[in-house]
Design an enzyme around this catalytic site. Structure first.
Site, PDB file in Angstrom:
ATOM      1  N   SER A 295       0.819  -1.192   0.105  1.00 30.79           N
ATOM      2  CA  SER A 295      -0.200  -0.028   0.103  1.00 30.79           C
ATOM      3  C   SER A 295       0.734   1.128   0.030  1.00 30.79           C
ATOM      4  O   SER A 295       0.145   2.197  -0.138  1.00 30.79           O
ATOM      5  CB  SER A 295      -0.896  -0.067   1.227  1.00 30.79           C
ATOM      6  OG  SER A 295      -0.203   0.352   2.471  1.00 30.79           O
TER       7      SER A 295
ATOM      8  N   LYS B 258       0.748   4.085   7.284  1.00 26.09           N
ATOM      9  CA  LYS B 258      -0.180   4.901   6.124  1.00 26.09           C
ATOM     10  C   LYS B 258       0.430   6.284   6.430  1.00 26.09           C
ATOM     11  O   LYS B 258       1.027   6.972   7.476  1.00 26.09           O
ATOM     12  CB  LYS B 258      -1.384   4.785   6.595  1.00 26.09           C
ATOM     13  CG  LYS B 258      -2.221   3.390   6.146  1.00 26.09           C
ATOM     14  CD  LYS B 258      -2.229   3.181   4.657  1.00 26.09           C
ATOM     15  CE  LYS B 258      -2.854   1.756   4.506  1.00 26.09           C
ATOM     16  NZ  LYS B 258      -2.102   0.582   4.886  1.00 26.09           N
TER      17      LYS B 258
END
Length: 200
Positions: A120, A158
């Site tokens: 990701s 993230k």
């Protein structure tokens, strides 16, 4: 005293260090350009900036990059695996020790390593099986790459964006969707300050 690096300069320096550790010789301009999806001229601009700031020197021949103060390393614990994908696994106990460049470490803060699982964050050049250097802190600015723990005891890596009513955890992968959580359901473990890649 060395000048502070931009995020891109730090990532390129990390790449050079990891490449030397894995191959026994420095990367070429094309190696750097390919890794960061930039032109060779763009790679040269970043290397010139790193040289001007005192982090490396370059000769006229190919593969002549030399990182300065290479002997200055810090041993950090790998405390577990963190998801760069769906939040899948809580941080564990220390599993191994890895040396990282002293330039990644900020005096007065504790640091640790996490091994990345997932894709990701690939648009920030953070790949599956990389190690990320995390500076322990419980606050962050919008756009920082952070390690967080959710209320379901899951850890993820993230970009963070903090709003009054929610926290957005955004992947650096255009194929994946952001995660939105209430502020009380997110605990910031620290800010990512470096990437270690071991080849082979």
């Amino acid at each position: 005293m060395k000048k502070e690096l931009t995020d891109r300069q730090k990532k390129i320096l990390d790449f050079v260090l990891s490449y030397i550790d894995s191959h026994g010789y420095p990367p070429s301009i094309r190696d750097i350009a390919r890794a960061f999806r930039i032109t060779p001229r763009g790679a040269i601009v970043h290397l010139n900036a790193l040289e001007k700031k005192g982090y490396l020197t370059r000769g006229k021949r190919a593969r002549s990059i030399k990182v300065l103060n290479r002997s200055e390393a810090i041993r950090l614990p790998v405390v577990g695996t963190i998801a760069a994908g769906n939040a899948i696994e809580a941080i564990e106990n220390p599993t191994e020790i890895i040396e990282v460049p002293k330039a990644m470490i900020k005096i007065g803060f504790d640091h640790f390593l996490l091994r990345v699982r997932g894709e990701s964050m690939i648009e920030e050049h953070i790949l599956d099986k990389d190690y990320v250097v995390i500076r322990k802190q419980n606050t962050a600015n919008n756009g920082d790459i952070v390690a967080v723990l959710t209320n379901s005891n899951e850890a993820t890596l993230k970009k963070i964006y903090i709003e009054p009513e929610k926290i957005i955890l955004k992947p650096a992968n255009s194929k994946m969707q952001p995660i939105e959580l209430k502020p009380e359901n997110v605990k910031i473990l620290g800010k990512m300050v470096g990437v270690i890649r071991i080849y082979g």
